[in-house]
Every structure is written in C-alpha cells, then in structure tokens.
Design an enzyme around this catalytic site. Structure first.
Site, mmCIF file in Angstrom:
data_model
loop_
_atom_site.group_PDB
_atom_site.id
_atom_site.type_symbol
_atom_site.label_atom_id
_atom_site.label_comp_id
_atom_site.label_asym_id
_atom_site.label_seq_id
_atom_site.Cartn_x
_atom_site.Cartn_y
_atom_site.Cartn_z
ATOM 1 N N GLY A 1 0.848 -1.199 0.000
ATOM 2 C CA GLY A 1 0.000 0.000 0.000
ATOM 3 C C GLY A 1 0.880 1.244 0.000
ATOM 4 O O GLY A 1 1.523 1.555 1.009
ATOM 5 N N CYS B 1 -10.734 9.280 7.409
ATOM 6 C CA CYS B 1 -10.747 8.334 8.531
ATOM 7 C C CYS B 1 -11.746 8.593 9.654
ATOM 8 O O CYS B 1 -12.329 7.640 10.175
ATOM 9 C CB CYS B 1 -9.355 8.231 9.108
ATOM 10 N N THR C 1 -5.817 0.908 9.705
ATOM 11 C CA THR C 1 -6.745 0.963 10.844
ATOM 12 C C THR C 1 -7.765 -0.158 10.666
ATOM 13 O O THR C 1 -8.424 -0.245 9.622
ATOM 14 C CB THR C 1 -7.452 2.324 10.864
ATOM 15 N N GLN D 1 -14.819 9.734 10.002
ATOM 16 C CA GLN D 1 -16.172 9.194 9.856
ATOM 17 C C GLN D 1 -16.166 7.668 9.749
ATOM 18 O O GLN D 1 -16.912 6.980 10.416
ATOM 19 C CB GLN D 1 -16.847 9.815 8.631
ATOM 20 N N ASN E 1 -9.224 8.206 17.214
ATOM 21 C CA ASN E 1 -9.906 8.999 16.182
ATOM 22 C C ASN E 1 -11.296 9.426 16.649
ATOM 23 O O ASN E 1 -11.734 10.545 16.366
ATOM 24 C CB ASN E 1 -9.996 8.205 14.873
ATOM 25 N N ASP F 1 2.623 -1.512 -4.431
ATOM 26 C CA ASP F 1 1.228 -1.169 -4.701
ATOM 27 C C ASP F 1 0.777 -1.917 -5.946
ATOM 28 O O ASP F 1 1.581 -2.218 -6.830
ATOM 29 C CB ASP F 1 1.064 0.351 -4.891
ATOM 30 N N PHE G 1 -15.652 18.085 10.504
ATOM 31 C CA PHE G 1 -14.417 17.361 10.183
ATOM 32 C C PHE G 1 -14.597 16.567 8.904
ATOM 33 O O PHE G 1 -15.671 16.105 8.569
ATOM 34 C CB PHE G 1 -13.966 16.452 11.344
ATOM 35 N N ASN H 1 -5.971 0.465 1.961
ATOM 36 C CA ASN H 1 -7.177 1.197 2.314
ATOM 37 C C ASN H 1 -8.210 0.280 2.998
ATOM 38 O O ASN H 1 -8.321 -0.896 2.665
ATOM 39 C CB ASN H 1 -7.784 1.869 1.079
ATOM 40 N N PRO I 1 -11.873 1.219 3.559
ATOM 41 C CA PRO I 1 -13.033 2.118 3.567
ATOM 42 C C PRO I 1 -14.272 1.458 4.157
ATOM 43 O O PRO I 1 -14.271 0.247 4.429
ATOM 44 C CB PRO I 1 -13.244 2.412 2.078
#
Ligand code: NAD
Ligand code: UGA
Length: 466
Positions: free
Chosen positions: A13, A279, A136, A281, A227, A38, A275, A95, A97
């Site tokens: 990544g 990340c 994360t 949200q 976070n 990547d 904000f 990632n 998401p």
C-alpha cells in the site's frame, strides 16, 4: 525455525500512510532496505518520478526525504511476489473504507484489501515473517489475519508468521513531523521477539519512553478510540460555535478560556465546517458497528451523535449562506476558497467542502472553486459532476476550477472560505472586493480571515462562532 534480524522490510500500500511512513523508516534507518508496494502501477511510477512535484501525494517535507533515500534504501515497486518473499517484516497499509454493500454496509470496514494482502503474504512469504497491521482495523482483525496466514498450503512448515498491530497516528499535512516526532508508537502483540524487532526499528529515532506495548486487541481498539475522541472534540466545539452565534459569546474567547484548563488542553478546538478526511467518519462508523454487534446500543448511539452533529454543521452552514444571500443563490457566482479537507494536503476525501458545494449546486449556484493544491480531476471526482463553464448568472448550476482567489472572485456575490490554507489569512481583501458584485459577502467557516478589515472594506461578513 530460526529468526533473522530484520533487514528487509516491505509495505503493501503506497498511499497517504504507506508512502510517507516508509520514507521516514528508510531515512531514519540506513541499515534497512525498505520497499513500498502497490497494485496500482501509475501510482508507483509517480513515486519513482524524477519530478518530485509529481509524487502522488502532497505532504510538506516529503520530497526532501524521498530525495535522500529513494533508490538507496527506499524503493517503490509493483513486484509484490518477489518483495514479499524477500521481506523479514511486512507492513499492511492498504485502504480500509466503509463497506458499501452487504452485511454492515455503511458502517463496517471493508476488509477485502486487507484479506487479499494476507493471502498474498501466505502464498509468497518464506521463512519467518513478521506481519504488521498498519492499516486501521476493527478490533480482533489480527485473529482473521492469523487464520489466513496459517492456512497456507505449505505443509512443510518452512514458513511461519508473527502478527503485530502498529496503528499509525499521523495526520495529513504534518505527516513527516508526526512520523519523526510521534507522541507515541503503539505496538500490540503476543510474540515478544517480534515486538522487540519492531520496537528496535523505532528506537533508531523514537525515545523508548514513547514506545507503548499492549495486547493486540487494545492496540487495534486504541486506534479507533483515538480517532473517535479527536472527532468528538470537533463536534463538541462546533456545537458550541452554533450556540455562540445565537447568544453573543465569541467562540475564540470560549476556546481560550476552556483550553487553558490543562485537563482540557488547547489543541483540536478550532470550530469549522465539520471534520473531513478519509478516517474520522469511517472509524467512528466502525466503532458504532462493533458496539452494536456486542449489543451495546447505547454506546453505539453515543458515538452516532458525533457524526450527526458533524453532518448538521455542514448543512447549517450551507443554509445560512443561502439565507444571507436573500434566500436564493440561483444563478449567483460564489467563490469557494479551499476544497481540501484541511490545509497542506491535496486530499479531498470526505472534505466538508464537498457537502457544502453540493448543497449550493442543488440551489442553482455557479461555483468558482480555488484550492492551491487540489486538481480539477479531484474536484470532479468528489462532486460527481463535470466542470462546466457557463455564462455569467446562468440559472443552471455549474462549477469551474480557478487558478487564483482573484479569478474566483470576478463577478462573485460571495466568498466562502472552506479550508484553512495559510495563504487565505493574508488574502488581499481589497483586491477581491473590487472584483465582486455588490453587496459582497464573506463567509469564513475557518476563522482565518481578518473580519474587521473585511467589514471596513465593505463586505457583509459571517464568521463561524461569532
Ligand atoms: P490510500 O488509499 O491512500 O492507500 C492505500 C493503497 O493501497 C492504495 O494505493 C491501493 O492501491 C493500495 N492497495 C490496496 N490493495 C492492495 C493490494 N492487495 N496490494 C497492493 N496494494 C494495494 O489509503 P491511506 O490513506 O494510506 O490509508 C491506509 C490505511 O491507513 C487505512 O486503514 C487508514 O484508515 C489508515 N490511516 C490513514 C491515515 C491518513 O492520514 N490517511 C492515517 C492513519 C491511518
Ligand atoms: C486524523 C488524526 O488527527 C490522526 O491522528 C489520524 O492518524 C488520522 O486522522 C487517521 O487515522 O486517518 P487527519 O484526518 O489527517 O488526521 O487530519 P486532522 O488534522 O485530524 O483533521 C481532520 C479534520 O478535522 C479536518 O477536516 C480538519 O479541518 C478538522 N479539524 C481539525 C477541525 O475542524 N478542528 C480542529 O481543531 C482540528
């Protein structure tokens, strides 16, 4: 199986985290060979570009680090198989998401990229490999990682794995400084030898007192919690900014007053348009999902309110712009200053500017957008609408990217400042005012413009929290 001292590391990544983090590792540890991998060949060729302005991400100071290390002990490559085979330690920095479909859609993190990394590592690794979760992840992902890694078809036991959690706390726009001077480095795991190997890398530049060792689940959960707390602080101050606007208090004075209480602290108390970033949200949504799965609905609802307030802030700002412009922005040109989710980055992911711009477009506005670092393509992607240059005061909503603040303001009824770029604090208000249609409005959602000067020049003004 004997263990080699870590010499070759790779990171899967090459994004906002993988690129800068590995660049700093290479810079601080000349004895390490660091390769960033990547699946996206264009991204890798940009990381390898001789023209450093072409690096795939803009991050102050990154170009200098790349210049010092690239092709010495820092490499960018698409050869995933060979580099996994050669690595003693592999960071997963892909990632994660929010899922868009299926179970947990809109809340859970989509772990398909992480799973695919684990499968590739299981297949190509040789000898003993330390696998480090840098992305994360939901708490207990390490369990899944171990299951996949240990289910490799290689029954000769010639490959073994240790899994560690080492979440990244850098913030975009100051990533190099955050990586070089972290508040703390968190390492979660069970395998003491592996933990020591990773800690030894950081000890090249991070004091040992800042290296925290925890169990793996605490480490995974701490990242989501950090976070969530940071985002909660912004929603808290944004809620108070709205109250200030009603009752005559001044948000900056309130911030000074509460921030000087050492228990509260004075950082991360700037009210704004809400904000953004890739990340906050997604990580809070994930926390909500995890809490709900454990049957902790009150916990889930508590964190949901942080997101609700954030969305409300973006909506209320959009509304007040329309209301102040005599209830309609149809056919009006509005200069949008700043589109990135914060200063010093070209990243527009979840930028509050997106929601505000979409709302104004919905009302029929013609937006003239200027951001010093965000490209026309990124704006197009974020808004999902093509750039259209229309005649002045057309009633069809449109947007156009401008090359300067002055260009954006030509014929505009209002300026809306949405990103706290340093250059906006020194903006030439006189020059902008001259170019605008009167009465001219200035909406400062970031409290970065000298509002008294703006008033003297003749602007009608609105500044957040006043
Ligand atoms: P990003 O989208 O910028 O980069 C991820 C990269 O991974 C992409 O270039 C993608 O092509 C690549 N990739 C995906 N699957 C791959 C595979 N199987 N093999 C090789 N490459 C693959 O993401 P990011 O912003 O760097 O975030 C990465 C992780 O770090 C996320 O979990 C995020 O939550 C976390 N994080 C991000 C930040 C930040 O500031 N952006 C800070 C701390 C933590
Ligand atoms: C954030 C965290 O700060 C990092 O520690 C974390 O590693 C990262 O998320 C992540 O996990 O991705 P980042 O999103 O890059 O970093 O940027 P921040 O500086 O945290 O800003 C996030 C958003 O909050 C921005 O839109 C910013 O403008 C806004 N913000 C920040 C405010 O509105 N007020 C503030 O006082 C601070």
């Amino acid at each position: 199986m004997s263990r080699n001292h870590v010499r070759n590391i790779c990171c899967i990544g090459a994004g906002y985290v993988g690129g800068p983090t590995m660049a700093v590792f290479a810079d601080e540890c000349p004895d390490l060979n660091v390769t960033v991998l990547d699946i996206n060949p264009e991204k890798i060729s940009l990381w390898n570009s001789n023209d450093l302005s072409e690096l795939p991400i803009f991050e102050p100071g990154l170009d200098k680090v790349i210049l010092r290390c690239r092709n010495i002990n820092l490499f960018f490559s698409t050869d995933i198989e060979a580099n996994i085979a050669n690595a003693d330690m592999i960071f997963i920095s892909v990632n994660t998401p929010t899922k868009t479909r299926g179970i947990g859609a809109g809340k859970a993190l989509d772990l398909k990229w992480v799973e695919s990394c684990a499968r590739q590592i299981a297949k190509f690794a040789t000898g003993h490999t330390i696998v480090v979760e840098k992305s994360t992840l939901p708490v207990r992902t390490a369990e899944v990682m171990k299951t996949i890694l240990n289910s490799s078809n290689d029954h000769s036991k010639s490959k073994t794995f240790s899994v560690l959690s080492n979440p990244e706390f850098l913030a975009e726009g100051c990533a190099i400084n955050d990586l070089k001077n972290p508040d703390r480095v968190l390492i979660g795991g069970e395998d003491e030898l592996a933990i020591n190997e990773l800690a030894n890398i950081y000890l090249n530049w991070v004091p040992s007192s800042k290296i925290l060792r925890t169990n793996i689940w605490s480490s995974e959960l701490s990242k989501l919690t950090a976070n969530a707390f940071l985002a909660q602080r912004i929603s808290s101050i944004n809620s108070i900014s709205a109250l200030c606007e009603k009752c005559g208090a001044n948000i900056e004075e309130v911030v000074d007053a509460i921030g000087s209480d050492t228990r509260i602290g004075n950082q991360f108390l700037n009210s704004g348009p809400g904000f953004g970033g890739s990340c906050f949200q997604k990580d809070i949504l994930n926390l909500i999902y995890i809490a709900s799965n454990y049957g902790l609905d009150d916990v889930a609802n508590y964190w949901q309110e942080v997101l609700n307030l954030n969305n409300w802030q973006k909506e209320r700002i959009s509304k007040l712009i329309v209301q102040n412009l005599f209830g309609t922005v149809t056919g009006k040109r509005i200069a949008i200053l700043g589109f990135a989710f914060k200063a010093n980055t070209n990243d527009t992911r979840e930028s509050p500017a997106i929601q505000v711009c979409e709302n104004l477009l919905e009302e029929g506005a013609n937006l003239a957008i200027y951001d010093p670092k965000v490209s026309q393509e990124s704006i197009e992607l974020a808004l999902g609408v093509k750039e259209t240059s229309v005649d002045e005061f057309s009633e069809l909503s449109s947007w156009v990217k401008c090359n300067s603040d002055v260009e954006a303001c030509i014929g505009a009824d209002a300026i809306v400042v949405l990103t706290n770029w340093e250059q906006f604090t020194n903006i030439s208000l006189n020059k902008l005012y001259e170019k605008m249609r009167k009465p001219a409005w200035l909406f400062d959602t970031r409290a970065c413009i000298d509002i008294d000067t703006a008033k003297k020049i003749g602007f009608n003004t609105w500044r957040i929290g006043i």
